[in-house]
Structure formats: structure tokens, C-alpha cells
Design an enzyme around this catalytic site. Structure first.
Site, PDB file in Angstrom:
ATOM      1  N   GLU A  87       5.103   9.326 -13.602  1.00  0.00           N
ATOM      2  CA  GLU A  87       5.299  10.242 -14.739  1.00  0.00           C
ATOM      3  C   GLU A  87       5.607   9.368 -15.939  1.00  0.00           C
ATOM      4  O   GLU A  87       6.733   8.884 -16.085  1.00  0.00           O
ATOM      5  CB  GLU A  87       6.468  11.196 -14.460  1.00  0.00           C
ATOM      6  CG  GLU A  87       6.238  12.144 -13.304  1.00  0.00           C
ATOM      7  CD  GLU A  87       5.144  13.154 -13.583  1.00  0.00           C
ATOM      8  OE1 GLU A  87       4.746  13.316 -14.752  1.00  0.00           O
ATOM      9  OE2 GLU A  87       4.660  13.775 -12.628  1.00  0.00           O
TER      10      GLU A  87
ATOM     11  N   GLU B 181       4.555  16.410 -10.362  1.00  0.00           N
ATOM     12  CA  GLU B 181       5.843  16.861  -9.863  1.00  0.00           C
ATOM     13  C   GLU B 181       5.851  18.385  -9.972  1.00  0.00           C
ATOM     14  O   GLU B 181       5.071  18.963 -10.735  1.00  0.00           O
ATOM     15  CB  GLU B 181       6.980  16.255 -10.692  1.00  0.00           C
ATOM     16  CG  GLU B 181       7.049  14.749 -10.487  1.00  0.00           C
ATOM     17  CD  GLU B 181       8.331  14.095 -10.949  1.00  0.00           C
ATOM     18  OE1 GLU B 181       8.730  14.354 -12.096  1.00  0.00           O
ATOM     19  OE2 GLU B 181       8.911  13.326 -10.163  1.00  0.00           O
TER      20      GLU B 181
ATOM     21  N   LEU C  86       0.806  -1.224   0.000  1.00  0.00           N
ATOM     22  CA  LEU C  86       0.000   0.000   0.000  1.00  0.00           C
ATOM     23  C   LEU C  86       0.840   1.275   0.000  1.00  0.00           C
ATOM     24  O   LEU C  86       0.573   2.206   0.744  1.00  0.00           O
ATOM     25  CB  LEU C  86      -0.960   0.005   1.187  1.00  0.00           C
ATOM     26  CG  LEU C  86      -2.211  -0.852   1.012  1.00  0.00           C
ATOM     27  CD1 LEU C  86      -3.189  -0.593   2.144  1.00  0.00           C
ATOM     28  CD2 LEU C  86      -2.917  -0.534  -0.315  1.00  0.00           C
TER      29      LEU C  86
HETATM   30  P1  NDP Z   1      11.392   2.520 -18.431  1.00  0.00           P
HETATM   31  O1  NDP Z   1       9.981   2.435 -17.979  1.00  0.00           O
HETATM   32  O2  NDP Z   1      11.917   1.462 -19.271  1.00  0.00           O
HETATM   33  O3  NDP Z   1      12.345   2.623 -17.155  1.00  0.00           O
HETATM   34  C1  NDP Z   1      12.167   3.619 -16.168  1.00  0.00           C
HETATM   35  C2  NDP Z   1      12.867   3.179 -14.882  1.00  0.00           C
HETATM   36  O4  NDP Z   1      12.138   2.124 -14.275  1.00  0.00           O
HETATM   37  C3  NDP Z   1      14.263   2.632 -15.117  1.00  0.00           C
HETATM   38  O5  NDP Z   1      15.080   3.034 -14.038  1.00  0.00           O
HETATM   39  C4  NDP Z   1      14.025   1.143 -15.129  1.00  0.00           C
HETATM   40  O6  NDP Z   1      15.150   0.384 -14.828  1.00  0.00           O
HETATM   41  C5  NDP Z   1      12.990   1.006 -14.034  1.00  0.00           C
HETATM   42  N1  NDP Z   1      12.168  -0.194 -14.110  1.00  0.00           N
HETATM   43  C6  NDP Z   1      11.841  -0.940 -15.214  1.00  0.00           C
HETATM   44  N2  NDP Z   1      10.991  -1.944 -14.869  1.00  0.00           N
HETATM   45  C7  NDP Z   1      10.769  -1.824 -13.530  1.00  0.00           C
HETATM   46  C8  NDP Z   1       9.986  -2.547 -12.573  1.00  0.00           C
HETATM   47  N3  NDP Z   1       9.233  -3.585 -12.932  1.00  0.00           N
HETATM   48  N4  NDP Z   1      10.001  -2.139 -11.275  1.00  0.00           N
HETATM   49  C9  NDP Z   1      10.716  -1.075 -10.889  1.00  0.00           C
HETATM   50  N5  NDP Z   1      11.497  -0.347 -11.746  1.00  0.00           N
HETATM   51  C10 NDP Z   1      11.520  -0.714 -13.042  1.00  0.00           C
HETATM   52  O7  NDP Z   1      11.508   3.951 -19.121  1.00  0.00           O
HETATM   53  P2  NDP Z   1      12.749   4.523 -19.942  1.00  0.00           P
HETATM   54  O8  NDP Z   1      13.922   4.633 -19.034  1.00  0.00           O
HETATM   55  O9  NDP Z   1      12.867   3.735 -21.207  1.00  0.00           O
HETATM   56  O10 NDP Z   1      12.252   5.999 -20.263  1.00  0.00           O
HETATM   57  C11 NDP Z   1      11.467   6.327 -21.341  1.00  0.00           C
HETATM   58  C12 NDP Z   1      10.011   6.447 -20.922  1.00  0.00           C
HETATM   59  O11 NDP Z   1       9.907   7.371 -19.835  1.00  0.00           O
HETATM   60  C13 NDP Z   1       9.151   6.998 -22.030  1.00  0.00           C
HETATM   61  O12 NDP Z   1       7.934   6.297 -22.083  1.00  0.00           O
HETATM   62  C14 NDP Z   1       8.892   8.425 -21.590  1.00  0.00           C
HETATM   63  O13 NDP Z   1       7.714   8.974 -22.110  1.00  0.00           O
HETATM   64  C15 NDP Z   1       8.864   8.287 -20.106  1.00  0.00           C
HETATM   65  N6  NDP Z   1       9.141   9.563 -19.475  1.00  0.00           N
HETATM   66  C16 NDP Z   1       8.109  10.205 -18.824  1.00  0.00           C
HETATM   67  C17 NDP Z   1       8.314  11.460 -18.275  1.00  0.00           C
HETATM   68  C18 NDP Z   1       7.210  12.169 -17.555  1.00  0.00           C
HETATM   69  O14 NDP Z   1       7.514  13.051 -16.776  1.00  0.00           O
HETATM   70  N7  NDP Z   1       5.971  11.859 -17.778  1.00  0.00           N
HETATM   71  C19 NDP Z   1       9.607  12.143 -18.400  1.00  0.00           C
HETATM   72  C20 NDP Z   1      10.624  11.359 -19.066  1.00  0.00           C
HETATM   73  C21 NDP Z   1      10.378  10.112 -19.598  1.00  0.00           C
HETATM   74  P3  NDP Z   1      16.258   0.103 -15.973  1.00  0.00           P
HETATM   75  O15 NDP Z   1      15.826   0.776 -17.213  1.00  0.00           O
HETATM   76  O16 NDP Z   1      17.445   0.713 -15.387  1.00  0.00           O
HETATM   77  O17 NDP Z   1      16.298  -1.368 -16.114  1.00  0.00           O
END
Ligand code: NDP
Length: 690
Positions: free
Chosen positions: A452, A664, A446
Site C-alpha cells: 500500500e 486491503e 519468494l
Molecule cells: P516509509 O516507506 O518511510 O516507511 C514505512 C514503513 O516501512 C516504516 O515502518 C519503515 O520503518 C519501514 N521501512 C523503511 N524501509 C524499509 C526497508 N528497506 N525494509 C523494510 N521496512 C522498511 O513510509 P512512511 O512511514 O514515511 O509513510 C508515508 C508513506 O506511506 C507515504 O508515501 C504514503 O503515501 C504511504 N501510505 C500509503 C498508504 C496506502 O494505503 N496506500 C496509507 C498510508 C501511507 P521506519 O520508518 O520505522 O524506519
């Protein structure tokens, strides 16, 4: 939890390497028992004391030599993996690197055999061997999982790994008569092809999982190093170590211990420290911007003015809010009153994406710390470095040790945070699929979440808009950071009356954009973050063409001169787009703009809202009432009128629908990092009915 690898001086480094090479020679000639420190010193022409100085004892030296052999294979695997993007290609890359000609050579082979004879007895060698074995399995498994069910993938990965080692071992033991590199690779290739053919009919019967939901590589095991690549050059920028549960638990304990004191400080005391952090960030702007550019591939002309500055502004802004955090007084008549206390949550986690690594870390850490929380932050594995710099800066500013800690790793490490019972909240920036996974994991304990996530935002340009501003807006909405911005307005709806002149000016300006070395201040378009991501973007471009869109400019990888080593894609403008095309519906996260034509206001609002995303939207018009009327009807969390992608810290930022939850920045962020305690105060006697 490590930073860019400590590098010994070049002389020391060379000397270590020489000694390791001499050790491998000695192992090849004399075997494990015959190789002694004294004997290595004689061969290398140095004193035994010097060898001991570098490596301690024989075990230390042999450990270094074994690591060097294993690292060489690992580096070759990674280099080959970087050159391919399909799962089958990645499996082949692992086979080819492990059975490469340089592994089928007398000297290397004998040294490997000498080590293998000892791994069960000598613990450090056993560890190296187990890392090597796990890495091979994990590389194979992550590709196979894209081709078959998980259990089958697991089994086949184990078979392929066993065959690689078995073929090599038989070849080595036969003095390379039984097989050479080429025949060994051919044997494995035929085996893998046969197994995949058998798996294909079963796989064809299942619906393909969506890209983001597909199994991601679970990455390195805890304690294993992984490299971060400079995407402009393909070179290794440095290494970090993946945190496992022991490290995460230790970080949680340190954070809990420190948070009690930090949370008890007055807002003014915390503000003073956070303001210092903002000053240090600004004073190190150039250095941090350079590191960010090397790690992400974004042009220095952007990182120098946006990434660090936005982070510093964020600390300054939330330092101000820290001083004004308060609850409220509630009058309950003459005999009682109530009040609320705004309290920290305790320990929270931040998980970042790779497009704005430092900015994302600051946008999460500043409100969290201002509200009296401790934060453990995991950057994306592709861009691990600047978050560690932030940790350093916060310590220097006076933030107590343990209040902001960075753990490195892949999704596995992220999951350790989202599932941890002592972490009260997770703020994630990432893809929609990751957001869902994080929310579902967080639900088990929870935790509250701020998500984002991605977007496919509309930018609507009415016929009365100031045309040059609208073109500038569309450029900012699509090509900043090579198009890797979540809020990008990639669906550009242009009124039919101005579309031709809009496109003419747009294409001219896009064609003049400078693509090049991101470290060159004149460069406007840098590299995409990774080779894999570049291939994803290029495949969308191919799909756009296949579906009938016309690329007016760009539409290809840029490989001129030195750029061939990196992952550059030319800014691309597609005309002739329809709402049902993949390039118009799905988030590409690259420099790809789709231009769509519209006729009237009602129609464009409906089309703009016809998406599962709702991160951002923009409207260009000179009609004041229309601007507000349209914005009010757009389903998006963050909107711009006659501007695009400007994100001042004072304004809340976030999405609706599948683009996320929570906000944020702005005062709104405070809600997500504090909890209210309601207190009833009685001033009269108690009237009990019992
Ligand atoms: P990802 O979702 O692939 O990864 C984001 C983070 O989450 C990384 O640190 C990743 O680890 C981690 N992660 C992945 N799977 C899990 C899980 N099951 N549990 C916990 N953590 C996890 O995004 P990207 O890094 O590829 O970034 C691009 C995306 O981010 C795009 O869709 C973009 O639109 C979005 N984005 C959104 C923003 C917003 O403010 N709305 C701003 C910037 C980007 P790791 O990759 O290190 O394995």
C-alpha cells in the site's frame, strides 16, 4: 518489544536522580575506587540499605550514573538534531552537543574519566560506552551518506567521532587548559568543512539520488531505546526498544508455535475472539484516540471518530468472514471430484506507516488473524505506541500469545522481517521506494507482498457538479490528518466554467479552519508528524512558489503561541498550477492542494492519468453516465463518485501502477492471507499404462 517506559513513582524517581548526582560528585572528588555505597549513603543522608534497594550494589549504582551522563549527551544531541534538517546541520548538531560547555566542566569531565578508566573491565559500563560510541557514529554516518559515497561517509564519520573524543580527552587531561568548548567546536567545524569541501567536487559529478531512495538513517542498534516525540509540542512522549535479529528470531519461534493451534481452530472460534477485540477497541476508544493524537499530532476530533473505529470495524468485518472461509467443490465426472482448501499462509509480517498507526495495524492484523495466520507487526519508528496497545487488546480478547506480536525499530528491523526465511508474506504500508526495497528483499525467499504505497491522486470536478459538495470533497481530499493521507486528491482539476466560484468558496472555508492543539476537540488541523517532515512540506511550498504557483491561502509554518514548539503548517491552496510543477507531480504528504483548470473530458482524463501513481481518484458530476465513463478510464485502484476519502471496510482498498500491489479490506484481502490447496479425489480404479 517494550511499551511506553515504565515510570517509577515521582518520589522514587527524584530519589534515584539525587543518588546519581551524589555519585557523580563523589566520582569527581574521590575517583572510582574511593566511591563506595556506604560513602554515597553518608553523602546523601540515607541508609546504605536504601541505596542498595534502588541500585543493588556498587556496580549497579555506577552503571546508573554512567548511563545518566551518557543519556544527557544523547538527549542534547537529539534536541539539537530536532532543530535542523540539512545533513551539514545535523553533523554540526552532533559536534556541538558532544563538545558543549557543560561537557567541559570539572565535575562532569572527571566523572567521565573515572568511568573511561573502567570500561574495559566492567561489562555493564562497557555496554553503555559502546552504545554511546555506536550512536555517535550512526548519527554522523547517516548525514554524511547524503553528502558522499557510503564508504567515504563511513571513514569520515569514524574520523569525526575520534576527533570529538580526542579533543575532549586532551582538554580534560590538561585540566581544560588545552581547549575549551568553543575552541574545540571551532577545531571540529573547520576540519569537517575542509573534508566536505574536498568531497564536494566528487559528489557534484554524481546524480543526486531521489529522496526516498537515499540512505535512511539505519536507526538505533538492536536493544537500544529510541524516543517518540509528540509533534505538537516537541516533547518526548516515551521510549521503545529497537528489535534486532535475536528478538525477531524469538518472535518468529513464538509465532510458529502458536500458529499451529490458532490455524486449526474453526472460523467461528476465531471469529468469537476477534469480535471481542472489536468490542474492547471500541470500549477504549477515547484512551487510544488520545494516545494516537499525542503520537501523530492529528486532531483528537479525527482520531476519536476514525482511527480506532475503523480498526474495530475491521476486526468485526473479518470476524464475519472467518466464519465463511471455504474452498470449493469441483465436479470431475462420475469417477472423481476435486476440492480446494483455503489454508492460512502461516506466519506473516506487517510493516506500518506513521499516518494511521493503529488503523494500519488493524487493517493488516484482522484479515491475517481471521485467516488463521500469526502476524509480527513493525510500526513506523515515529509512531510506535498504539500497535503495542493492539497487542495487549488482542491478548485480552483471547488471541493466544505469540499470534500477534509487535517488534519496534527502524528500517533495519523491517528488513529482518522481509528477509526472514520463515515469514511467508509481508504487507507494507509506506513510500514507493520502500515498497520496491521490500519487494526485492521478499523475492529472495519468494514471499508474497501486499504493498500500500504513495499517491498523487486526481480529483476531477465537472462544471455540473454541486459546488458546495465539490468544495467539501476537495477539503476532505486534502486536509484531513494535515494532508498526511495516502489517497489524498491533491491534484484538483476544476472545469474552467466554475473555477472562480469554486476557488472563492474553497479559500473562504480553508481560511476558517482551526489550527491548534490537537488535543483540543475544536481543533481541525493538527501538527505534521515530525520536524523533518514539516521541513519537507515547507520546501515543496517554496518550490511551488518558485515555479510560479500562487498560494491563495496558507503557505507557511504556524508558530503562534504554543504552536511554535510543534510542527504546524497552514492548509495551503495553490492556484496557477501547471502539470509539470514539482508540487503537482510529487507526493508531498502535507496540507498542500494544487488547483488545475481543464476544458474537456478527454483532456482531463489524459492529464489525470499522466502520473506514475495510481492509488485513488475522484469525480464530482451530476451526469450519471459521465461519472461511470470517466471512472472506468481512470488508472486508479480506489475511486469515489461525488465523495472523497471514505474507506468503508467492506470495500477493497489499494492502488495500481507505482501505488501498490494487492488489496486491503473487503473479501479481496482474504486472497492475500490464504493459499489454496487443490485436492483430487478418485472414486474409481486406476488405469495405468505400465
Ligand atoms: P516509509 O516507506 O518511510 O516507511 C514505512 C514503513 O516501512 C516504516 O515502518 C519503515 O520503518 C519501514 N521501512 C523503511 N524501509 C524499509 C526497508 N528497506 N525494509 C523494510 N521496512 C522498511 O513510509 P512512511 O512511514 O514515511 O509513510 C508515508 C508513506 O506511506 C507515504 O508515501 C504514503 O503515501 C504511504 N501510505 C500509503 C498508504 C496506502 O494505503 N496506500 C496509507 C498510508 C501511507 P521506519 O520508518 O520505522 O524506519
Amino acid at each position: 518489544m517494550t511499551s511506553v517506559e515504565d515510570s517509577p513513582s515521582p518520589i522514587e524517581d527524584t530519589r534515584r536522580r539525587q543518588l546519581v548526582e551524589v555519585t557523580i560528585d563523589s566520582l569527581a572528588e574521590l575517583g572510582y575506587v574511593g566511591t563506595t555505597l556506604a560513602q554515597i549513603a553518608v553523602r546523601a543522608g540515607v541508609s546504605p540499605g536504601l541505596v542498595a534497594h534502588y541500585f543493588g550494589d556498587k556496580d549497579g549504582l555506577l552503571d546508573a550514573a554512567f548511563r545518566s551522563l551518557a543519556r544527557r549527551v544523547g538527549d542534547h544531541v537529539r534536541a539539537r538534531l530536532r532543530q535542523v534538517s540539512t545533513p551539514r546541520g545535523r553533523i554540526q548538531a552532533v559536534i556541538d552537543a558532544n563538545l558543549a560547555p557543560e561537557e567541559f566542566e570539572q565535575r562532569t569531565g572527571t566523572a567521565w574519566l573515572a568511568f573511561w578508566g573502567q570500561v574495559l573491565q566492567v561489562a555493564p559500563l562497557r555496554r553503555v560506552q559502546s552504545v554511546y560510541q555506536r550512536r555517535t557514529l550512526s548519527n554522523l554516518r547517516s548525514s554524511l551518506k547524503k553528502l558522499m559515497p557510503q564508504d567515504d561517509a563511513q571513514r569520515l564519520a569514524a574520523m569525526i567521532a575520534a576527533m570529538i573524543d580526542g579533543v575532549w580527552l586532551r582538554a580534560a587531561l590538561s585540566g581544560w587548559r588545552e581547549a575549551d568548548s568553543e575552541s574545540a567546536r571551532a577545531l571540529l567545524t573547520a576540519f569537517v568543512d575542509g573534508r566536505l569541501e574536498r568531497a564536494a567536487p566528487a559528489a557534484a559529478g554524481r546524480a543526486a539520488a531521489p529522496e526516498s531512495a537515499r540512505a535512511r538513517s539505519s536507526g538505533p542498534a538492536a536493544g537500544e531505546r529510541f524516543a517518540s516525540i509528540n509533534p505538537a509540542t516537541g516533547e518526548v512522549l516515551g521510549y521503545v526498544t529497537a528489535a534486532g535479529s535475536a528478538q525477531v528470531d524469538a518472535a518468529v519461534r513464538a509465532a510458529q508455535k502458536a500458529q499451529a493451534g490458532w490455524g486449526a481452530m474453526t472460523g467461528t472460534e476465531r471469529a468469537r475472539v476477534l469480535r471481542r477485540a472489536a468490542d474492547i477497541l471500541r470500549s477504549r476508544n477515547q484512551e487510544l484516540a488520545e494516545l494516537e493524537t499525542r503520537d501523530t499530532g492529528k486532531p483528537i476530533q479525527e482520531t476519536r471518530v476514525v482511527d480506532v473505529a475503523s480498526g474495530a470495524d475491521c476486526f468485526e468485518y473479518f470476524a464475519g468472514l472467518a466464519q465463511s472461509l471455504s474452498g470449493e467443490h469441483i465436479d470431475l465426472g462420475s469417477q472423481a471430484f476435486g476440492y480446494t482448501r483455503r489454508e492460512p499462509l502461516g506466519l506473516v509480517a506487517g510493516i506500518g506507516a506513521w499516518n494511521y498507526p493503529l488503523q494500519i495495524a488493524c487493517w493488516k492484523a484482522a484479515p491475517a488473524l481471521a485467516c488463521g495466520n500469526a502476524m509480527i507487526f513493525k510500526p513506523a519508528e515515529l509512531t510506535p505506541f498504539t500497535a503495542e496497545k493492539l497487542q495487549e487488546i488482542l491478548l485480552e480478547a483471547g488471541v493466544p500469545s505469540g499470534i500477534f506480536q509487535v517488534v519496534q525499530g527502524f528500517a533495519d528491523t523491517g528488513r529482518l522481517l522481509t528477509r526472514h526465511p520463515d515469514i511467508r508474506k509481508v504487507s507494507l504500508t509506506g513510500e514507493v521506494g520502500t515498497g520496491k526495497a521490500v519487494m526485492s528483499d521478499a523475492a529472495q525467499t519468494l514471499k508474497s507482498v501486499t504493498l500500500e504505497l504513495g499517491g498523487k491522486s486526481p480529483l476531477i470536478i465537472f462544471g455540473d457538479a454541486k459546488l458546495d459538495n465539490a468544495v467539501s470533497g476537495a477539503l476532505l481530499a486534502n486536509f484531513y490528518s494535515s494532508g498526511q493521507v495516502c489517497s489524498n486528491g491533491t491534484r484538483v482539476f476544476v472545469h474552467r466554467s466554475i473555477k472562480a466560484s469554486f476557488l472563492e468558496r474553497l479559500v473562504k472555508r480553508v481560511g476558517a479552519m482551526r489550527i491548534g492543539d490537537p488535543m483540543d476537540p475544536a481543533t481541525q488541523v493538527g501538527a505534521l508528524v515530525s520536524e523533518q517532515h514539516m521541513h519537507k512540506v515547507l520546501s515543496y511550498i517554496d518550490r511551488g512558489r518558485a515555479e510560479g504557483a500562487i498560494a491563495l491561502t496558507g503557505g507557511m509554518r504556524v508558530t503562534s503561541g504554543e504552536l511554535a514548539k510543534g510542527y504546524f503548517v497552514a492548509p495551503t491552496v495553490f492556484d496557477n498550477c501547471r502539470d509539470d510543477m514539482a508540487i503537482v507531480r510529487e507526493e508531498i504528504f502535507g496540507p498542500v492542494m494544487s488547483v488545475l483548470e481543464f476544458e474537456d473530458e478527454q483532456e482531463v482524463i489524459e492529464r489525470a492519468n499522466a502520473t506514475e501513481f495510481g492509488l485513488a481518484a475522484g469525480v464530482f458530476t451530476n451526469d450519471l453516465t459521465r461519472a461511470h465513463r470517466v471512472i472506468a478510464r481512470l488508472q486508479a485502484g480506489t475511486c469515489w463518485i461525488n465523495q472523497y476519502n471514505v474507506t468503508p471496510i467492506e470495500l477493497p482498498f489499494g492502488g495500481v501502477k507505482l501505488s501498490g500491489l494487492g488489496r486491503e479490506n473487503g473479501r479481496a484481502a482474504i486472497e492475500h492471507y490464504t493459499q489454496l490447496k487443490s485436492v483430487y479425489v478418485s472414486m474409481g480404479d486406476i488405469d495405468a499404462p505400465y
